[in-house]
Motif scaffolding. Structure first.
Motif, PDB file in Angstrom:
ATOM      1  N   GLY A   1      11.736  -3.102   0.794  1.00 37.75           N
ATOM      2  CA  GLY A   1      10.755  -2.497   1.696  1.00 37.75           C
ATOM      3  C   GLY A   1      10.756  -0.985   1.628  1.00 37.75           C
ATOM      4  N   LEU A   2      11.932  -0.378   1.731  1.00 39.07           N
ATOM      5  CA  LEU A   2      12.017   1.076   1.656  1.00 39.07           C
ATOM      6  C   LEU A   2      11.679   1.575   0.255  1.00 39.07           C
ATOM      7  N   GLY A   3      12.040   0.794  -0.770  1.00 42.92           N
ATOM      8  CA  GLY A   3      11.670   1.178  -2.128  1.00 42.92           C
ATOM      9  C   GLY A   3      10.161   1.242  -2.299  1.00 42.92           C
ATOM     10  N   THR A   4       9.453   0.273  -1.740  1.00 41.95           N
ATOM     11  CA  THR A   4       7.990   0.287  -1.804  1.00 41.95           C
ATOM     12  C   THR A   4       7.421   1.459  -1.020  1.00 41.95           C
ATOM     13  N   ALA A   5       8.015   1.740   0.137  1.00 41.72           N
ATOM     14  CA  ALA A   5       7.557   2.886   0.934  1.00 41.72           C
ATOM     15  C   ALA A   5       7.742   4.193   0.168  1.00 41.72           C
ATOM     16  N   MET A   6       8.843   4.313  -0.582  1.00 39.10           N
ATOM     17  CA  MET A   6       9.056   5.523  -1.391  1.00 39.10           C
ATOM     18  C   MET A   6       7.961   5.683  -2.438  1.00 39.10           C
ATOM     19  N   LEU A   7       7.599   4.588  -3.111  1.00 35.08           N
ATOM     20  CA  LEU A   7       6.560   4.649  -4.137  1.00 35.08           C
ATOM     21  C   LEU A   7       5.227   5.081  -3.551  1.00 35.08           C
ATOM     22  N   PHE A   8       4.831   4.455  -2.454  1.00 34.37           N
ATOM     23  CA  PHE A   8       3.552   4.809  -1.835  1.00 34.37           C
ATOM     24  C   PHE A   8       3.608   6.206  -1.230  1.00 34.37           C
ATOM     25  N   GLY A   9       4.773   6.558  -0.649  1.00 36.05           N
ATOM     26  CA  GLY A   9       4.904   7.882  -0.059  1.00 36.05           C
ATOM     27  C   GLY A   9       4.752   8.988  -1.081  1.00 36.05           C
ATOM     28  N   ARG A  10       5.171   8.740  -2.311  1.00 39.47           N
ATOM     29  CA  ARG A  10       5.047   9.744  -3.375  1.00 39.47           C
ATOM     30  C   ARG A  10       3.656   9.698  -4.017  1.00 39.47           C
ATOM     31  N   PHE A  11       3.272   8.524  -4.509  1.00 38.50           N
ATOM     32  CA  PHE A  11       2.102   8.457  -5.379  1.00 38.50           C
ATOM     33  C   PHE A  11       0.792   8.172  -4.653  1.00 38.50           C
ATOM     34  N   ALA A  12       0.840   7.436  -3.533  1.00 35.51           N
ATOM     35  CA  ALA A  12      -0.394   7.205  -2.788  1.00 35.51           C
ATOM     36  C   ALA A  12      -0.846   8.468  -2.070  1.00 35.51           C
ATOM     37  N   PHE A  13       0.038   9.435  -1.942  1.00 36.22           N
ATOM     38  CA  PHE A  13      -0.349  10.756  -1.433  1.00 36.22           C
ATOM     39  C   PHE A  13      -0.708  11.679  -2.590  1.00 36.22           C
TER      40      PHE A  13
ATOM     41  N   ARG B   1      18.233  -5.767  -6.688  1.00 37.78           N
ATOM     42  CA  ARG B   1      17.491  -5.117  -5.598  1.00 37.78           C
ATOM     43  C   ARG B   1      17.991  -3.697  -5.355  1.00 37.78           C
ATOM     44  N   LEU B   2      19.305  -3.481  -5.449  1.00 37.34           N
ATOM     45  CA  LEU B   2      19.853  -2.144  -5.227  1.00 37.34           C
ATOM     46  C   LEU B   2      19.479  -1.223  -6.385  1.00 37.34           C
ATOM     47  N   ALA B   3      19.466  -1.755  -7.609  1.00 39.75           N
ATOM     48  CA  ALA B   3      19.053  -0.946  -8.755  1.00 39.75           C
ATOM     49  C   ALA B   3      17.583  -0.558  -8.632  1.00 39.75           C
ATOM     50  N   PHE B   4      16.737  -1.474  -8.163  1.00 32.80           N
ATOM     51  CA  PHE B   4      15.318  -1.148  -7.940  1.00 32.80           C
ATOM     52  C   PHE B   4      15.185  -0.039  -6.915  1.00 32.80           C
TER      53      PHE B   4
ATOM     54  N   GLN C   1      20.219   6.856  -0.673  1.00 34.90           N
ATOM     55  CA  GLN C   1      21.423   6.252  -1.232  1.00 34.90           C
ATOM     56  C   GLN C   1      21.860   5.060  -0.386  1.00 34.90           C
ATOM     57  N   ALA C   2      21.421   3.869  -0.810  1.00 41.04           N
ATOM     58  CA  ALA C   2      21.852   2.645  -0.148  1.00 41.04           C
ATOM     59  C   ALA C   2      23.151   2.139  -0.748  1.00 41.04           C
ATOM     60  N   TYR C   3      23.732   2.905  -1.650  1.00 43.35           N
ATOM     61  CA  TYR C   3      24.974   2.554  -2.333  1.00 43.35           C
ATOM     62  C   TYR C   3      26.050   3.577  -1.973  1.00 43.35           C
ATOM     63  N   VAL C   4      27.296   3.245  -2.269  1.00 40.65           N
ATOM     64  CA  VAL C   4      28.415   4.173  -2.101  1.00 40.65           C
ATOM     65  C   VAL C   4      28.708   4.773  -3.474  1.00 40.65           C
ATOM     66  N   PRO C   5      28.416   6.047  -3.710  1.00 40.30           N
ATOM     67  CA  PRO C   5      28.527   6.608  -5.067  1.00 40.30           C
ATOM     68  C   PRO C   5      29.896   6.426  -5.694  1.00 40.30           C
TER      69      PRO C   5
ATOM     70  N   ALA D   1      22.084   6.990   9.744  1.00 37.34           N
ATOM     71  CA  ALA D   1      23.252   6.098   9.721  1.00 37.34           C
ATOM     72  C   ALA D   1      23.130   5.071  10.835  1.00 37.34           C
ATOM     73  N   GLY D   2      24.109   4.213  10.931  1.00 32.43           N
ATOM     74  CA  GLY D   2      24.049   3.159  11.938  1.00 32.43           C
ATOM     75  C   GLY D   2      23.283   1.933  11.488  1.00 32.43           C
ATOM     76  N   ILE D   3      22.827   1.898  10.220  1.00 36.18           N
ATOM     77  CA  ILE D   3      22.146   0.708   9.706  1.00 36.18           C
ATOM     78  C   ILE D   3      22.813   0.297   8.395  1.00 36.18           C
ATOM     79  N   THR D   4      22.695  -0.992   8.085  1.00 35.79           N
ATOM     80  CA  THR D   4      23.136  -1.496   6.796  1.00 35.79           C
ATOM     81  C   THR D   4      21.951  -1.410   5.847  1.00 35.79           C
ATOM     82  N   ALA D   5      21.965  -0.444   4.934  1.00 36.28           N
ATOM     83  CA  ALA D   5      20.779  -0.157   4.122  1.00 36.28           C
ATOM     84  C   ALA D   5      20.624  -1.120   2.957  1.00 36.28           C
ATOM     85  N   ASP D   6      21.725  -1.669   2.447  1.00 32.50           N
ATOM     86  CA  ASP D   6      21.657  -2.518   1.260  1.00 32.50           C
ATOM     87  C   ASP D   6      21.432  -3.967   1.659  1.00 32.50           C
ATOM     88  N   THR D   7      20.221  -4.262   2.109  1.00 28.32           N
ATOM     89  CA  THR D   7      19.795  -5.632   2.420  1.00 28.32           C
ATOM     90  C   THR D   7      18.512  -5.903   1.643  1.00 28.32           C
ATOM     91  N   PRO D   8      18.164  -7.167   1.408  1.00 30.59           N
ATOM     92  CA  PRO D   8      16.937  -7.448   0.650  1.00 30.59           C
ATOM     93  C   PRO D   8      15.701  -6.782   1.254  1.00 30.59           C
TER      94      PRO D   8
END
Length: 565
Positions: A485-497, A100-103, A116-120, A473-480
């Motif tokens: 959900g945010l990954g899908t929003a990124m796709l639609f935010g880029r390509f559906a526009f 899920r994090l790789a996606f 960045q939902a990961y710690v580089p 900040a203030g949220i745990t971003a790496d959750t299912p």
């Protein structure tokens, strides 16, 4: 607010706005195929990849080429992130990411979001940083500028069947703009102290005892394209607040300039491409006015300090320094913050979660406007063009004139496509936020209650959907839920526009170019600039005002009553 703070802001904006003009003219020459100082390299790329640069592409072909390349890059980056423990340039022996994090990460960098939902330092190897993330920073930025160039061509001639060749545009923009600029900025950053090394992380032994691990790696080039390409994915988790990524106030100025200059150059490119410089300056002026207003608003909110401190007898000077670097101060921090959210950069040199409520509202609102001040490289330009089409449509309704922009009639098809693209963005921001704050899985990722927690989640969904990539900040971003959900929003935010924008460009390109008449609404005046800003604020921003009122605005009034979250 201090004289030095005002002087800093003035210096940054003068440098950006002045240098954007010659850069915009240079980009126009690239899009016209007039810059060829790397012609042998360019021809070699075409030969290896089987590209025919003179082959015209209709908008459908242009769109398919962009989408196919994006899909391939998402798949390749996903595989690289999952398998990085088996790949070279991994001196820390970092394991592969979860599915899920790789996606989430692969989608993020392919869409120019760089969330960045990961710690580089702990979750991604030097090889994945260089050959995965950094490559995508170039490609996603070049793709955005290529689409902007295609939109510009729609206004250049009558009955134009082609919007250019996507692969040729992508190659030329990378070779003649992004790569040279990144090398120059990267070398300056190396000179200023930013690491550029393949060495493993350093281990030091401080005077207090024990051991400390210092993350080093090929940072400088990634830092350069991170800003120039309005990407925002830092080599380390602290991003541009880290002294390795941003050592001094002078590198802070350089990085702020880098993340803004191409976005402001593209309206100048547009004016040159269509042979009407004043039309480009209208868009340039609207972008600058919104960015400067946002910067002043954020600076004022932070400089006035925390009212609870004043009530307790603590001096408000020098303002709210929580979450800000002592090296930079308030003006340099808020200017960087607003510039990063006025573009789709997502880089930070201070932490928005510690801003005053209204100071935090400004970057949220800058993203909600559609990120057109000046927006992501390419995406900011074609978004403001859509707003310009809506503006002439509104103006035509008010005065009874046929909607027309630069000789092209604006009809129902274009307006429907424009509204569809904006409604998709609004849907993901508001519905995503709404579901998250009422669901058990969503609430479990929030560290703060009340309006501040809502602000953090509004920020996250706005940032993902608008392809910004920064977080309050203030949220745990790496959750299912948030990874997918945010990954899908990124796709639609880029390509559906982006897809409706290319459809609009194709429709306008096929129309005849009409000469101006007495019934033509002038679009190169100060009046139209004001109308354009009004349409951006009303259609782009005010639809989010109820949610913003429940978040940062409510927190602002609660703060004055002594309540904190």
């Amino acid at each position: 607010m201090t004289v030095s703070g005002w002087a800093y802001m003035a210096l940054v904006f003068v440098l950006v706005l002045a240098s954007a003009i010659p850069l915009g003219l240079y980009i126009a020459r690239i899009l016209k195929g007039e810059v060829r100082f790397l012609a042998p390299v360019e021809r070699g790329i075409y030969a290896i990849c089987g590209i025919k640069p003179d082959r015209p592409m209709h908008w459908q072909d242009y769109t398919v080429a962009l989408l196919l390349l994006s899909v391939i890059h998402v798949v390749l980056l996903y595989a690289m992130l999952r398998l990085q423990q088996y790949l070279p340039f991994n001196p820390q022996h970092i394991a592969g990411m979860s599915p899920r994090l790789a996606f989430n990460t692969a989608v993020s960098f392919a869409t120019n979001t760089n969330w960045q939902a990961y710690v580089p330092e702990a979750q991604i190897s030097n090889g994945a940083q260089m050959f995965g993330l950094c490559v995508h920073m170039f490609v996603s930025a070049a793709a955005g500028i290529a689409v902007a160039g295609a939109v510009m061509r729609a206004f250049t001639a009558s009955n134009l069947g082609s919007l250019g060749n996507f692969y040729a545009d992508l190659t030329r923009i990378t070779l003649y703009l992004l790569l040279p600029a990144a090398i120059v900025v990267g070398l300056v950053l190396v000179w200023a102290g930013v690491p550029q090394t393949f060495a493993p992380f350093a281990t030091v032994h401080p005077l207090i005892g024990g051991a400390q691990t210092i993350a080093v790696g090929p940072m400088a080039l990634q830092e350069a394209i991170k800003e120039l390409g309005t990407n925002g994915g830092g080599f380390v988790n602290a991003n541009s607040a880290h002294p390795f990524e941003n050592p001094t106030i002078w590198t802070n100025i350089l990085e702020t300039w880098a993340l803004l200059v191409i976005g402001f150059a593209l309206p100048i490119t547009f004016g040159s491409m269509i042979g009407k410089p004043r039309q480009g300056f209208v868009l340039y002026t609207a972008m600058a006015a919104i960015l400067i207003a946002g910067s002043i608003g954020a600076y004022a909110a932070e400089a006035h300090g925390n009212p609870l401190h004043v009530a307790a007898g603590i001096s408000a000077a020098p303002g709210n320094m929580e979450g800000k670097e002592m090296r930079f101060g308030i003006a340099a921090s808020t200017t960087f913050n607003v510039a990063a959210t006025g573009t789709s950069t997502g880089a930070v040199n201070s932490f928005t979660d510690s801003y005053m409520p209204l100071g935090g509202l400004v970057p949220i609102f800058m993203m909600q406007l559609g990120e057109i001040a000046p927006g992501g490289v390419g995406s900011g330009f074609y978004t403001i063009i859509v707003f310009a089409l809506l503006s002439v449509f509104v103006a035509g309704l008010m005065v009874g004139r046929t909607p027309e922009y630069l000789g092209k009639k604006v009809q129902a098809k274009e307006i429907k496509l424009a509204m569809l693209s904006f409604l998709i963005l609004t849907f993901f921001i508001l519905v995503g936020t709404g579901y998250t704050v009422i669901s058990k899985t969503g609430l479990s990722s929030m560290a703060n209650a009340g309006p501040h927690g809502l602000s953090e989640m509004i920020y996250a969904w706005t940032s993902a959907t608008q392809n910004n990539g920064s977080a309050m900040a203030g949220i745990t971003a790496d959750t299912p839920w948030l990874d997918y959900g945010l990954g899908t929003a990124m796709l639609f935010g880029r390509f559906a526009f982006l897809i409706p924008v290319l459809a609009i460009a194709g429709s306008l390109a096929a129309k005849p170019k009409l000469p101006a008449s007495s019934g033509t609404f002038p679009t190169d005046t100060l009046l139209f600039t004001g109308l354009l800003i009004g349409v951006i604020v009303i259609l782009g921003g005010l639809q989010f005002m109820p949610a913003d009122t429940l978040g940062p605005v409510a927190e602002h009034f609660a703060l004055f009553s002594g309540k904190t979250y």
